[in-house]
Design an enzyme around this catalytic site. Structure first.
Site, PDB file in Angstrom:
ATOM      1  N   GLU A 151       0.839  -1.194   0.000  1.00 13.48           N
ATOM      2  CA  GLU A 151       0.000   0.000   0.000  1.00 13.48           C
ATOM      3  C   GLU A 151       0.880   1.253   0.000  1.00 13.48           C
ATOM      4  O   GLU A 151       1.831   1.333   0.759  1.00 13.48           O
ATOM      5  CB  GLU A 151      -0.866  -0.027   1.279  1.00 13.48           C
ATOM      6  N   GLU A 155      -1.604   9.418   4.421  1.00 17.76           N
ATOM      7  CA  GLU A 155      -2.667   9.860   5.317  1.00 17.76           C
ATOM      8  C   GLU A 155      -3.101  11.262   4.895  1.00 17.76           C
ATOM      9  O   GLU A 155      -2.291  12.083   4.492  1.00 17.76           O
ATOM     10  CB  GLU A 155      -2.158   9.879   6.761  1.00 17.76           C
ATOM     11  N   CYS A 260       4.666   5.397   8.932  1.00 18.25           N
ATOM     12  CA  CYS A 260       5.432   4.600   7.964  1.00 18.25           C
ATOM     13  C   CYS A 260       6.928   4.866   7.935  1.00 18.25           C
ATOM     14  O   CYS A 260       7.723   3.955   8.153  1.00 18.25           O
ATOM     15  CB  CYS A 260       4.861   4.811   6.570  1.00 18.25           C
ATOM     16  N   ARG A 327       1.461   9.808  15.579  1.00 15.90           N
ATOM     17  CA  ARG A 327       2.571   8.865  15.671  1.00 15.90           C
ATOM     18  C   ARG A 327       3.883   9.487  15.182  1.00 15.90           C
ATOM     19  O   ARG A 327       3.947  10.035  14.098  1.00 15.90           O
ATOM     20  CB  ARG A 327       2.246   7.586  14.871  1.00 15.90           C
TER      21      ARG A 327
HETATM   22  C1  UDX Z   1       4.078   7.933   3.659  1.00 15.97           C
HETATM   23  C2  UDX Z   1       4.274   7.666   2.163  1.00 15.97           C
HETATM   24  O1  UDX Z   1       4.212   8.893   1.442  1.00 15.97           O
HETATM   25  C3  UDX Z   1       3.229   6.684   1.650  1.00 15.97           C
HETATM   26  O2  UDX Z   1       3.469   6.388   0.290  1.00 15.97           O
HETATM   27  C4  UDX Z   1       3.307   5.404   2.489  1.00 15.97           C
HETATM   28  O3  UDX Z   1       2.286   4.493   2.108  1.00 15.97           O
HETATM   29  C5  UDX Z   1       3.153   5.730   3.970  1.00 15.97           C
HETATM   30  O4  UDX Z   1       4.128   6.708   4.363  1.00 15.97           O
HETATM   31  P1  UDX Z   1       2.416   9.408   5.159  1.00 15.97           P
HETATM   32  O5  UDX Z   1       3.146   8.867   6.341  1.00 15.97           O
HETATM   33  O6  UDX Z   1       0.931   9.466   5.190  1.00 15.97           O
HETATM   34  O7  UDX Z   1       2.803   8.576   3.838  1.00 15.97           O
HETATM   35  O8  UDX Z   1       2.903  10.911   4.960  1.00 15.97           O
HETATM   36  P2  UDX Z   1       3.764  11.770   3.928  1.00 15.97           P
HETATM   37  O9  UDX Z   1       2.884  12.777   3.305  1.00 15.97           O
HETATM   38  O10 UDX Z   1       4.570  10.938   3.033  1.00 15.97           O
HETATM   39  O11 UDX Z   1       4.722  12.556   4.952  1.00 15.97           O
HETATM   40  C6  UDX Z   1       5.544  11.848   5.876  1.00 15.97           C
HETATM   41  C7  UDX Z   1       6.356  12.809   6.714  1.00 15.97           C
HETATM   42  O12 UDX Z   1       7.349  13.451   5.931  1.00 15.97           O
HETATM   43  C8  UDX Z   1       5.547  13.931   7.362  1.00 15.97           C
HETATM   44  O13 UDX Z   1       5.970  14.104   8.706  1.00 15.97           O
HETATM   45  C9  UDX Z   1       5.885  15.154   6.536  1.00 15.97           C
HETATM   46  O14 UDX Z   1       5.798  16.347   7.275  1.00 15.97           O
HETATM   47  C10 UDX Z   1       7.320  14.853   6.135  1.00 15.97           C
HETATM   48  N1  UDX Z   1       7.723  15.514   4.887  1.00 15.97           N
HETATM   49  C11 UDX Z   1       7.159  15.162   3.701  1.00 15.97           C
HETATM   50  C12 UDX Z   1       8.710  16.482   4.924  1.00 15.97           C
HETATM   51  O15 UDX Z   1       9.254  16.834   5.999  1.00 15.97           O
HETATM   52  N2  UDX Z   1       9.095  17.084   3.747  1.00 15.97           N
HETATM   53  C13 UDX Z   1       8.558  16.736   2.555  1.00 15.97           C
HETATM   54  O16 UDX Z   1       8.972  17.320   1.543  1.00 15.97           O
HETATM   55  C14 UDX Z   1       7.555  15.758   2.525  1.00 15.97           C
END
Ligand code: UDX
Length: 439
Positions: A151, A155, A260, A327
């Site tokens: 997957e 989120e 994740c 989380r």
């Molecule tokens: C992530 C993956 O994107 C997704 O494909 C996988 O299935 C699950 O993990 P998610 O955890 O929902 O998804 O959030 P995401 O939008 O990817 O952001 C993760 C973290 O990275 C957040 O804390 C966000 O603030 C941080 N982030 C993201 C950054 O600090 N800079 C960025 O440019 C992008």
């Protein structure tokens, strides 16, 4: 198709709801009685834009059901999806206890040839282990095929991602099984990539590890930018114009959190370690992230000798906007430090506050309005880039006792802030200092 989904966490619920939306009859199974009761009432236990409405629509159409009864849930499905959690063990490896239990349940209840699809993020080799467990414990003479279908949903945009994702990865040992899973997913209209099981399992970890690497990389660049007087946003834009680099996931900030990246990066280091490979680069990514989450506190220290008795406003607690998920959020580390060092913490978050109350220190005061958090505070820390924060008129900071802003998410344009007498420190960009007022 008749589908059962085991586990109604983020992945399971979104999977079940979206599969019902494209016409399949889906039964979602969970051992958590209270959660299933909530779901049966049409209430989503997680905050996810669009999810609850889609869930209700499909329940009304009699395509979506919830149960704790495995016998009922496993009655004649064509396909069973495993979407239970794989939490982190103390050593960082993935805990497969829930997955293995589901394999035993499947062996116990299944009564016809079935395809078992693993959605949970599992270490390479787990799908074959699942097949072994099921085959060994099967009660009836039926054929089980396992398929890895990792997957990639994010989120906050999970529903959109299901229908507009970049790819659906299907790892199978037989063409027959992968074709059936491809057919099931066809109505999503998302490109399908078919491969072998082990590669599919690896694609999930490698993708998350790569994205986490991008974030730690740009965060390190931002730290250097601060020291040499460059602007990380300009740097990221210039880099992103190169199609090989791409312009996404280059936002510097206070590090990644969520369910994740922190878990999967550590699990991949373990997976590599198990085959005697030292994944040095990824270890660095994890360390940089730890350091980055605390960086905002270093900035606070540069400004205040002591924060004892200071009123600190915290805007945003969730690990990212549009979710109530706490989380591995940077707010956990940051607020713990603030409270521990005697600061008076007033926090605002539009949806994660109710979760935060169970996780963060009880000394924290929660408010519903940003203005209330800012009023009379000595400094504000921005930890999540909620739209409500990004759209603020910077003049609102003048409500503070002392308008000092430490922005961990680069929510404001420097030019905008410069119009006001506000001190502003962000990530990887030059600080904006207050104009001197001569009387
Ligand atoms: C992530 C993956 O994107 C997704 O494909 C996988 O299935 C699950 O993990 P998610 O955890 O929902 O998804 O959030 P995401 O939008 O990817 O952001 C993760 C973290 O990275 C957040 O804390 C966000 O603030 C941080 N982030 C993201 C950054 O600090 N800079 C960025 O440019 C992008």
């Amino acid at each position: 198709m008749k589908i059962s989904v085991v586990g109604t966490g983020y992945v399971g619920l979104v999977t079940g709801v979206s599969l019902s939306e494209i016409g399949h009859t889906v039964t979602c199974i969970d051992i958590d009685q209270a959660k299933i009761e909530t779901l049966k009432k049409g209430i989503s236990p997680i905050y996810e834009p669009g999810l609850e409405k889609m869930m209700l629509d499909n329940m009304d159409e009699n395509r979506l059901f919830f149960t704790t009864d495995f016998l009922k849930g496993f009655k004649n499905p064509d396909v069973i999806y495993i979407a239970v959690g794989t939490p982190e063990n103390e050593d960082g490896s993935a805990n497969l206890a829930f997955v293995e239990q589901v394999a035993l349940d499947i062996a116990h209840y299944v009564n016809k040839d079935t395809i078992v699809v693993t959605k949970s993020t599992v270490p390479v080799g787990t799908n074959h282990k699942i097949k072994q467990i099921i085959d060994f414990h099967l009660k009836m003479d039926v054929k089980i095929e396992v398929v890895s279908n990792p997957e990639f949903l994010k989120e906050g945009s999970a529903i959109r991602d299901s229908f507009q994702g970049d790819r659906i990865v299907i790892g199978a040992d037989s063409d027959e099984a992968s074709t059936i899973i491809e057919e099931i997913n066809k109505p999503f209209g998302v490109p399908v990539y078919k491969t072998d099981i082990r590669s599919a399992e690896m694609i999930k970890y490698a993708s998350n590890a790569f994205l986490a690497t991008k974030i730690s990389f740009i965060n390190e660049i931002s730290n250097i930018c601060e020291r040499v007087g460059a602007n990380v946003e300009e740097v990221a834009t210039g880099m992103g114009l190169d199609k090989r680099i791409g312009n996404q996931f280059l936002n510097a900030g206070i590090g990644y959190g969520g369910s994740c990246f922190p878990k999967d990066t550590k699990a991949l280091i373990q997976i590599a370690g198990n085959v005697h490979y030292d994944f040095e680069l990824l270890k660095g990514v994890v360390e940089v992230n730890k350091k980055q989450q605390r960086l905002i506190l270093d900035k606070l220290h540069d400004l205040f000798m002591s924060i004892h008795g200071k009123k600190v406003a915290v805007l945003g607690l969730a690990f990212k906007p549009d979710t109530d998920d706490m989380r591995e959020a940077a707010s956990i580390v940051v607020t713990e430090y603030l409270v521990e060092n005697g600061a008076e913490v007033v926090a605002w978050d539009p949806v994660a506050a109710h979760n935060a109350k169970h996780i963060l220190r009880e000394e924290i005061k929660y408010v519903d309005a940003i203005e209330e958090a800012l009023g009379g505070s000595d400094v504000v820390l921005i930890l999540t880039e909620w739209n409500q924060v990004k759209n603020l008129d910077p003049k609102v900071f003048l409500l503070m006792n002392d308008p000092i802003v430490i922005d961990g998410r680069n929510c404001f344009k420097l030019g905008e802030i410069q119009k006001y007498n506000v001190e502003y420190h962000s990530v990887g960009r030059p600080s904006v200092l207050r104009r001197k007022v001569f009387l």
